[in-house]
Scaffold this motif. Structure first.
Motif, mmCIF file in Angstrom:
data_model
loop_
_atom_site.group_PDB
_atom_site.id
_atom_site.type_symbol
_atom_site.label_atom_id
_atom_site.label_comp_id
_atom_site.label_asym_id
_atom_site.label_seq_id
_atom_site.Cartn_x
_atom_site.Cartn_y
_atom_site.Cartn_z
ATOM 1 N N GLY A 1 -13.438 -3.454 -1.175
ATOM 2 C CA GLY A 1 -12.782 -3.928 -2.387
ATOM 3 C C GLY A 1 -11.366 -4.391 -2.187
ATOM 4 O O GLY A 1 -10.730 -4.907 -3.100
ATOM 5 N N GLY A 2 -10.823 -4.203 -0.979
ATOM 6 C CA GLY A 2 -9.449 -4.538 -0.669
ATOM 7 C C GLY A 2 -9.006 -3.732 0.531
ATOM 8 O O GLY A 2 -9.787 -2.980 1.123
ATOM 9 N N GLY A 3 -7.733 -3.882 0.899
ATOM 10 C CA GLY A 3 -7.216 -3.203 2.067
ATOM 11 C C GLY A 3 -6.258 -2.092 1.725
ATOM 12 O O GLY A 3 -6.607 -1.151 1.008
ATOM 13 N N VAL A 4 -5.016 -2.208 2.199
ATOM 14 C CA VAL A 4 -4.028 -1.156 1.986
ATOM 15 C C VAL A 4 -3.802 -0.875 0.510
ATOM 16 O O VAL A 4 -3.566 0.275 0.117
ATOM 17 C CB VAL A 4 -2.697 -1.512 2.682
ATOM 18 N N LEU A 5 -3.916 -1.876 -0.337
ATOM 19 C CA LEU A 5 -3.697 -1.647 -1.771
ATOM 20 C C LEU A 5 -4.796 -0.772 -2.355
ATOM 21 O O LEU A 5 -4.523 0.208 -3.055
ATOM 22 C CB LEU A 5 -3.637 -2.988 -2.512
ATOM 23 N N MET A 6 -6.033 -1.109 -2.074
ATOM 24 C CA MET A 6 -7.165 -0.427 -2.696
ATOM 25 C C MET A 6 -7.379 0.976 -2.129
ATOM 26 O O MET A 6 -7.743 1.905 -2.866
ATOM 27 C CB MET A 6 -8.436 -1.257 -2.506
ATOM 28 N N THR A 7 -7.118 1.155 -0.840
ATOM 29 C CA THR A 7 -7.463 2.421 -0.197
ATOM 30 C C THR A 7 -6.301 3.387 -0.092
ATOM 31 O O THR A 7 -6.480 4.597 -0.246
ATOM 32 C CB THR A 7 -8.058 2.149 1.197
ATOM 33 N N GLN A 8 -5.097 2.878 0.185
ATOM 34 C CA GLN A 8 -3.954 3.774 0.351
ATOM 35 C C GLN A 8 -2.944 3.673 -0.795
ATOM 36 O O GLN A 8 -2.613 4.672 -1.427
ATOM 37 C CB GLN A 8 -3.249 3.483 1.689
ATOM 38 N N ALA A 9 -2.444 2.468 -1.084
ATOM 39 C CA ALA A 9 -1.358 2.319 -2.057
ATOM 40 C C ALA A 9 -1.788 2.634 -3.486
ATOM 41 O O ALA A 9 -0.937 2.875 -4.344
ATOM 42 C CB ALA A 9 -0.783 0.902 -1.997
ATOM 43 N N VAL A 10 -3.092 2.652 -3.765
ATOM 44 C CA VAL A 10 -3.553 2.923 -5.127
ATOM 45 C C VAL A 10 -3.014 4.253 -5.651
ATOM 46 O O VAL A 10 -2.759 4.403 -6.849
ATOM 47 C CB VAL A 10 -5.094 2.875 -5.195
ATOM 48 N N HIS A 11 -2.804 5.236 -4.763
ATOM 49 C CA HIS A 11 -2.244 6.519 -5.191
ATOM 50 C C HIS A 11 -0.847 6.334 -5.782
ATOM 51 O O HIS A 11 -0.516 6.885 -6.838
ATOM 52 C CB HIS A 11 -2.167 7.494 -4.015
ATOM 53 N N ASN A 12 -0.004 5.564 -5.085
ATOM 54 C CA ASN A 12 1.348 5.360 -5.579
ATOM 55 C C ASN A 12 1.395 4.409 -6.763
ATOM 56 O O ASN A 12 2.281 4.523 -7.616
ATOM 57 C CB ASN A 12 2.246 4.856 -4.449
ATOM 58 N N VAL A 13 0.458 3.459 -6.821
ATOM 59 C CA VAL A 13 0.352 2.612 -8.012
ATOM 60 C C VAL A 13 0.022 3.474 -9.227
ATOM 61 O O VAL A 13 0.572 3.279 -10.320
ATOM 62 C CB VAL A 13 -0.699 1.511 -7.802
ATOM 63 N N ASP A 14 -0.854 4.448 -9.029
ATOM 64 C CA ASP A 14 -1.172 5.366 -10.127
ATOM 65 C C ASP A 14 0.055 6.145 -10.569
ATOM 66 O O ASP A 14 0.330 6.268 -11.771
ATOM 67 C CB ASP A 14 -2.279 6.330 -9.702
ATOM 68 N N LEU A 15 0.824 6.695 -9.616
ATOM 69 C CA LEU A 15 2.032 7.428 -9.986
ATOM 70 C C LEU A 15 3.033 6.516 -10.684
ATOM 71 O O LEU A 15 3.649 6.903 -11.685
ATOM 72 C CB LEU A 15 2.670 8.048 -8.740
ATOM 73 N N LEU A 16 3.207 5.301 -10.154
ATOM 74 C CA LEU A 16 4.177 4.378 -10.740
ATOM 75 C C LEU A 16 3.844 4.079 -12.195
ATOM 76 O O LEU A 16 4.723 4.146 -13.074
ATOM 77 C CB LEU A 16 4.217 3.087 -9.926
ATOM 78 N N GLN A 17 2.574 3.766 -12.484
ATOM 79 C CA GLN A 17 2.232 3.441 -13.872
ATOM 80 C C GLN A 17 2.239 4.684 -14.754
ATOM 81 O O GLN A 17 2.503 4.593 -15.950
ATOM 82 C CB GLN A 17 0.894 2.691 -13.948
ATOM 83 N N TRP A 18 1.989 5.868 -14.181
ATOM 84 C CA TRP A 18 2.085 7.124 -14.933
ATOM 85 C C TRP A 18 3.524 7.355 -15.379
ATOM 86 O O TRP A 18 3.775 7.838 -16.484
ATOM 87 C CB TRP A 18 1.591 8.272 -14.053
ATOM 88 N N PHE A 19 4.472 6.981 -14.528
ATOM 89 C CA PHE A 19 5.887 7.141 -14.872
ATOM 90 C C PHE A 19 6.404 5.995 -15.747
ATOM 91 O O PHE A 19 7.145 6.230 -16.715
ATOM 92 C CB PHE A 19 6.742 7.194 -13.593
ATOM 93 N N MET A 20 6.025 4.751 -15.441
ATOM 94 C CA MET A 20 6.633 3.579 -16.066
ATOM 95 C C MET A 20 5.967 3.175 -17.377
ATOM 96 O O MET A 20 6.601 2.572 -18.230
ATOM 97 C CB MET A 20 6.590 2.385 -15.104
#
Length: 360
Positions: A174-193
């Motif tokens: 479904g994707g590379g670094v974004l889908m498999t690794q960075a998605v965790h931090n994207v989740d935290l970022l949107q949880w905060f922002m």
């Protein structure tokens, strides 16, 4: 109290964290583990208990499952969720919820129509550092964040992608670094922002033998007027770990750092009145070696916390900490990132469609 009967499907690296959590939780019996590879299922069963079964018999009424953890490759999540919902079994799914929003919407619709809980693993929300930042937003120490940043700067050898036939392709990962690794931090970022509404992004494959991205950058605009930047790569040697940082309308700025990868994140920035000193975000220096078992092991306590929350949600008939709808928010941001990289212009962040009730 009748024990809840749990199972794990997909017996790869992360499955042990789920199996151990179920084994150790009072009032839960781990009754089965399943995998398309019988030997992997048998190995997990010997370590943590339960019967090793084939995936096609996992929902046999004789097993009497109450809940199941899905630890299979990303594109297979939907089919297992749909089958679990059809059998009245609550579902805890590894991230990402799916590789596209229509699949996520169908998963949410299936579980909502069946009246079962759908949770998605974003165990980093259970870090004390992440909880502390969330409290600082809620209690006004920060106020509503208006500026944010997340970086996921990691090391992966080429063998990481060639070790399995599903990693590194659009169809199966479904994707590379974004889908498999960075998605965790994207989740935290949107949880905060808060709610993300628009993305501008580019991505590239600079080092690895894969068709998906190993490097990406993006800017994200939020409904409340906030802005954030994102950078992500698996092409670093050594990896620099991950960070999430936000500045609130009070003017205060806080951040957390995860280094080495898989360790408990620590507050590495607390720029608020009366702030205490913070330590070195890279204690012991930087290391180039990657140990996936160590990464998963370091996250095990936070898997256990989220799994305990999910079990409590099933017992108490409430929503879990991270629902399917909540998990779809990070997937929506990734969808917009990929769309923007393809179009070369800003793209709106799509919404999870409102499910149409399934006729009973």
């Amino acid at each position: 109290m009748t024990a809840l009967r749990a199972a794990v499907v997909g017996c790869g690296n992360v499955a042990g964290n789920h199996a151990a959590a179920y084994r150790d939780l009072p009032g839960v019996d781990l009754v089965a583990v399943a995998d398309v590879d019988p030997a992997r299922a048998a190995t997990l069963a010997r370590r943590f208990g339960g019967r090793a079964v084939a995936p096609e018999v996992l929902f046999d009424p004789n097993l009497g499952l109450d809940l199941v953890s899905i630890c299979t490759p990303h594109p297979t999540h939907e089919a297992v969720v749909a089958e679990a919902a059809a059998h009245g079994v609550h579902v805890l799914c590894e991230k990402p919820i799916a590789i596209d929003l229509p699949a996520a919407a169908r998963m949410v619709a299936a579980t909502e129509s069946a009246g079962v809980r759908l949770g998605v693993l974003f165990q980093r929300r259970f870090w004390p550092a992440a909880q502390r930042i969330r409290r600082a937003i809620d209690d006004g120490t920060l106020g509503q964040p208006f500026l944010g940043h997340t970086s996921t700067l990691l090391h992966r050898d080429p063998e990481y992608y060639t070790a399995t036939d599903w990693r590194g392709t659009w169809a199966t990962d479904g994707g590379g670094v974004l889908m498999t690794q960075a998605v965790h931090n994207v989740d935290l970022l949107q949880w905060f922002m808060g709610e993300a509404v628009e993305v501008s992004a580019v991505h590239s494959t600079v080092r690895h033998p894969i068709e998906v991205e190993d490097t990406a950058v993006a800017t994200i605009r939020f409904a409340g007027g906030g802005l954030a930047t994102l950078s992500a790569s698996t092409a670093l040697t050594p990896g620099l770990g991950s960070r999430v940082q936000v500045t609130g309308r009070s003017g205060a700025t806080v951040g957390l750092a995860e280094y080495p990868e898989g360790s408990e994140a620590r507050i590495d920035l607390w720029a608020v009145p009366g702030a205490e000193a913070v330590g070195d975000p890279y204690p012991g220096g930087l290391a180039a070696d990657l140990d996936l078992a160590a990464i998963n092991g370091g996250l095990a306590p936070f898997h256990a916390l989220q799994i305990a929350d999910f079990v409590a949600a099933v017992r108490d008939r409430r929503e879990p900490a991270v629902t399917g709808r909540e998990a779809a928010k990070s997937l929506a941001i990734l969808t917009a990132i990929y769309a923007s990289a393809a179009s070369g212009r800003p793209e709106p962040v799509p919404r999870l469609p409102v499910p149409v009730p399934v006729p009973q």
